[in-house]
Write an enzyme that holds these catalytic residues in place. Structure first.
Site, PDB file in Angstrom:
ATOM      1  N   LEU A 169       0.808  -1.211   0.000  1.00  0.00           N
ATOM      2  CA  LEU A 169       0.000   0.000   0.000  1.00  0.00           C
ATOM      3  C   LEU A 169       0.841   1.261   0.000  1.00  0.00           C
ATOM      4  O   LEU A 169       0.325   2.358  -0.139  1.00  0.00           O
ATOM      5  CB  LEU A 169      -0.877   0.022   1.259  1.00  0.00           C
ATOM      6  CG  LEU A 169      -2.300  -0.485   1.074  1.00  0.00           C
ATOM      7  CD1 LEU A 169      -3.053  -0.369   2.380  1.00  0.00           C
ATOM      8  CD2 LEU A 169      -3.019   0.301  -0.024  1.00  0.00           C
ATOM      9  N   ARG A 170       2.155   1.104   0.165  1.00  0.00           N
ATOM     10  CA  ARG A 170       2.991   2.281   0.318  1.00  0.00           C
ATOM     11  C   ARG A 170       2.919   3.190  -0.902  1.00  0.00           C
ATOM     12  O   ARG A 170       2.912   4.415  -0.778  1.00  0.00           O
ATOM     13  CB  ARG A 170       4.431   1.858   0.594  1.00  0.00           C
ATOM     14  CG  ARG A 170       5.221   2.926   1.298  1.00  0.00           C
ATOM     15  CD  ARG A 170       6.619   2.454   1.635  1.00  0.00           C
ATOM     16  NE  ARG A 170       7.577   3.499   1.296  1.00  0.00           N
ATOM     17  CZ  ARG A 170       7.747   4.604   1.980  1.00  0.00           C
ATOM     18  NH1 ARG A 170       7.053   4.821   3.068  1.00  0.00           N
ATOM     19  NH2 ARG A 170       8.631   5.513   1.608  1.00  0.00           N
ATOM     20  N   ALA A 171       2.834   2.570  -2.067  1.00  0.00           N
ATOM     21  CA  ALA A 171       2.774   3.369  -3.295  1.00  0.00           C
ATOM     22  C   ALA A 171       1.538   4.255  -3.302  1.00  0.00           C
ATOM     23  O   ALA A 171       1.606   5.434  -3.648  1.00  0.00           O
ATOM     24  CB  ALA A 171       2.767   2.441  -4.509  1.00  0.00           C
ATOM     25  N   VAL A 231       2.121   7.160  -0.822  1.00  0.00           N
ATOM     26  CA  VAL A 231       3.066   8.155  -1.332  1.00  0.00           C
ATOM     27  C   VAL A 231       2.437   8.954  -2.470  1.00  0.00           C
ATOM     28  O   VAL A 231       2.581  10.178  -2.546  1.00  0.00           O
ATOM     29  CB  VAL A 231       4.379   7.486  -1.805  1.00  0.00           C
ATOM     30  CG1 VAL A 231       5.273   8.495  -2.513  1.00  0.00           C
ATOM     31  CG2 VAL A 231       5.113   6.861  -0.635  1.00  0.00           C
TER      32      VAL A 231
END
Ligand code: ZN
Length: 663
Positions: free
Chosen positions: A263-265, A268
């Site tokens: 989920l980091r993308a 960000v």
């Protein structure tokens, strides 16, 4: 505005964006631009005298220079750009015991390192891909926790370390590990300026400077001041920017379409889009923000291999944005069609879009809806697969680390353990296991220092005991020659299997590329073996050969192994210090007469007698298994890994843990 400048400015507006990785060849002025950024950042209020840059409004409760009084004196200073020098030591990064004070006063005093200096500022790592893995881990941990933690003999310190991470790298010199790539919020690819127009501009500026240095400087300062003011304004706008449901939907749709992990993308990208809106002075995120955010935040996160072109497929990006703009998350009643505009995600929103937003061919109300309908009905039907002559490679994945056992002395790299005196090694201090070899003076003194008063030190001489002694252990990683021996015979040629095998070899090739290995490939089928790829550093060629690999026919396994043996013999003459790792990819079913199997075993024995490190990737599948690949592994003195065990994940982590504990 070019991407690098934009990426740096967005981080200045919103530090939560998470840093920038600048990828480019030599001579692209990466460093100059990054250093210029620091000058634009607003100055900081710090507690006077605190070496850890505590914020007077909210001092770090664990600050080693604290606790700070509520009424601590505040001082104003510029935001720092801290550069991590090439060949930096661990002590320099995390800080170390102040030996002088330890010896003179018997006090355990801690000397802050670069992480402390970078707190609330910019940490700049030029050529981050050349940094030793061990130091990279240190930095990652600090960046992830926002805190540095030092536990050494005599010292135990924690302090806040939140910084904007900016790194540069030249991709030609080796890739970064995916964990580190993911740590950078944004990436920017820059190419050397080749366009005549840009070159002309550089020359023009240079002439202007020569003609009137002071006037030029004054104009330059004015530009900088304007930028700094705009950053300040954007920071004020930032908290009131709204990320509407429509924009959020587009973000998640784009991340899904580009198959990014985790989920980091998404997070960000959302932060970047919000920062872009603030930078434009808007309080709503529009489609163009999402598009730009995708271009900056996704290229290094999508699953890719080094043979893909850099950047994003912009056509695919536009399609996805268009499709997701028209989708409704759930029935919302009569105002459905106006949904996208309410979200501020349409380019015709009240703000009118960014100055440089191309609005001509963007999605406009009516067509978006129609197209979205068409698109979503298309979405349900799988596209017919175009006919393919050769089995395509399955998508590459991260493989577990295969190493050559023992300790080598080869060229710097990232595969097998090595003694090394060249750059990038770590000198560790260790208690000597036998007789003391090479004294690690600093570690020895550090071990002895806390005991000096207790031991009744009076004069100048240090009171040493035997168990204070520490010795130097120089350790690094070397690169190897990874020679693949790939079975392309009929028994392997079942389409799905060959696809999995190619995927496996492609994954190993990617891994070799990241570890800076040399690679070579022998293939065998039909009447013999071919050196399909003579040992080279160009992994791309390997990938291309793999794609075209013809399959079918008998399985001359012995010929394949003998060809490998001969290739290694020549390579040993050419590059004696580079240790080879043989990776045999086969089901072990040698065919071509009654002697096929015994011949293969003899050939394997020949390689084993040379002490060649080898791994057999066992491609046998199906209900009836003969176990021939595993037997071949025994004759090679090699480890056998099943094709489905090759992927990294938990296994790699386990291997790392075991290696760390063994070290
Ligand atoms: Zn402090």
């Amino acid at each position: 505005m070019d991407d690098l400048r934009l990426a740096l400015l967005l981080n200045a507006v919103s530090p939560q964006v998470g840093g920038v990785l600048v990828r480019g060849e030599k001579g692209t002025a990466k460093s100059t631009m990054v250093r210029a950024l620091a000058g634009l950042l607003p100055s900081l209020a710090v507690v006077e005298g605190c070496r850890f840059a505590c914020d007077p409004a909210a001092p770090d409760t664990q600050c080693p220079d604290g606790p700070h009084a509520a009424a601590a004196v505040a001082a104003e200073r510029p935001t720092r750009l801290v550069e991590l020098p090439v060949g930096v030591s661990e002590d320099r990064i995390v800080g170390s015991l102040d030996l002088e004070r330890a010896l003179a006063e018997g006090v355990k005093a801690y000397e802050p390192g670069l992480l402390a200096a970078a707190h609330r500022g910019v940490l700049y790592i030029d050529e981050v891909n050349l940094l030793n893995d061990h130091l990279v881990d240190l930095l990652l941990d600090a960046a992830a926790m926002g805190r540095s933690y030092v536990e050494r003999e005599g010292v135990s310190v924690r302090h806040a370390a939140r910084f904007l991470l900016v790194g540069t790298m030249n991709p030609e010199e080796g890739e970064l590990r995916p964990q580190l790539l993911d740590r950078f919020g944004l990436t920017v690819e820059i190419a050397a300026t080749r366009e005549p127009e840009q070159r002309a501009e550089v020359v023009r500026r240079r002439l202007a400077y020569d003609a009137d240095p002071e006037g030029f400087a004054a104009r330059w300062t004015r530009d900088e001041q304007e930028l700094a003011a705009r950053i300040g304004t954007a920071r004020e706008v930032l908290p009131s920017v709204v990320l509407g449901d429509g924009a959020l939907r587009q973000i998640t749709a784009v991340c899904a379409a580009f198959e990014v992990d985790g989920l980091r993308a998404d997070i960000v990208m959302a932060r970047t889009a919000v920062a872009l809106a603030a930078w434009a002075g808007r309080t709503g995120v529009i489609a163009e923000d999402v598009r730009t955010a995708a271009r900056l935040a996704l290229p290094h996160r999508r699953r890719r291999n080094p043979f893909d072109a850099p950047g994003l497929d912009e056509e695919k990006l536009d399609d996805t944005l268009e499709q997701s703009a028209g989708q409704e998350p759930e029935p919302e009643g009569p105002d459905g069609p106006e949904g996208p505009d309410d979200d501020g995600s349409g380019p015709d929103g009240p703000s009118g879009g960014g100055k440089d937003a191309p609005t001509d061919d963007g999605p406009s109300g009516g067509t978006t809806e129609a197209e979205a309908d068409a698109a979503s009905s298309r979405g349900g039907i799988p596209a017919p697969a175009p006919p393919q002559p050769a089995a395509p490679a399955a998508s590459p994945y991260r493989t577990r680390l295969l190493t050559v056992p023992g300790t080598g002395e080869g060229a710097n790299g990232r595969r097998s353990r090595a003694r090394t005196d060249s750059g990038g090694h770590t000198i560790r201090a260790a208690r000597p296991s036998g007789a003391l070899q090479r004294l690690h003076l600093a570690a020895t003194i550090q071990a002895a220092a806390p005991h000096q008063l207790g031991r009744g030190r009076d004069g100048r001489a240090l009171k040493l005991r035997r168990d204070d002694f520490r010795e130097q252990v120089r350790e690094g990683r070397e690169s190897n020659l990874v020679l693949f021996v790939v079975d392309a015979s009929g028994s392997m040629a079942a389409r799905q299997r060959m696809s999995a095998v190619k995927g496996a070899v492609l994954s190993l090739l990617m891994d070799a590329y990241q570890r800076r290995d040399k690679v070579g490939m022998v293939t065998f089928r039909g009447s013999g073996a071919t050196l399909a790829l003579p040992p080279t550093s160009s992994v791309e060629v390997g990938a291309a050969r793999l794609k075209q690999l013809p399959t079918g026919g008998r399985t001359p396994l012995a010929a394949g192994l003998l060809r490998a043996h001969e290739t290694l013999r020549l390579e040993r003459l050419r590059d004696p210090r580079r240790r080879p790792l043989l990776v045999v990819v086969t089901d072990g079913r040698a065919t071509g007469g009654s002697q096929a199997l015994p011949d293969a075993r003899r050939a394997a024995g020949l390689l084993a007698a040379q002490g060649t490190a080898a791994v057999v990737v066992d491609c046998e599948s199906g209900p009836v298994r003969l176990g021939l690949a595993a037997e071949l592994a025994v004759h090679l003195g090699a480890e056998a890994i099943r094709l489905d065990e090759l992927a990294a994940d938990s296994v790699t982590r386990l291997v790392h843990t075991i290696q760390k504990e063994a070290a």
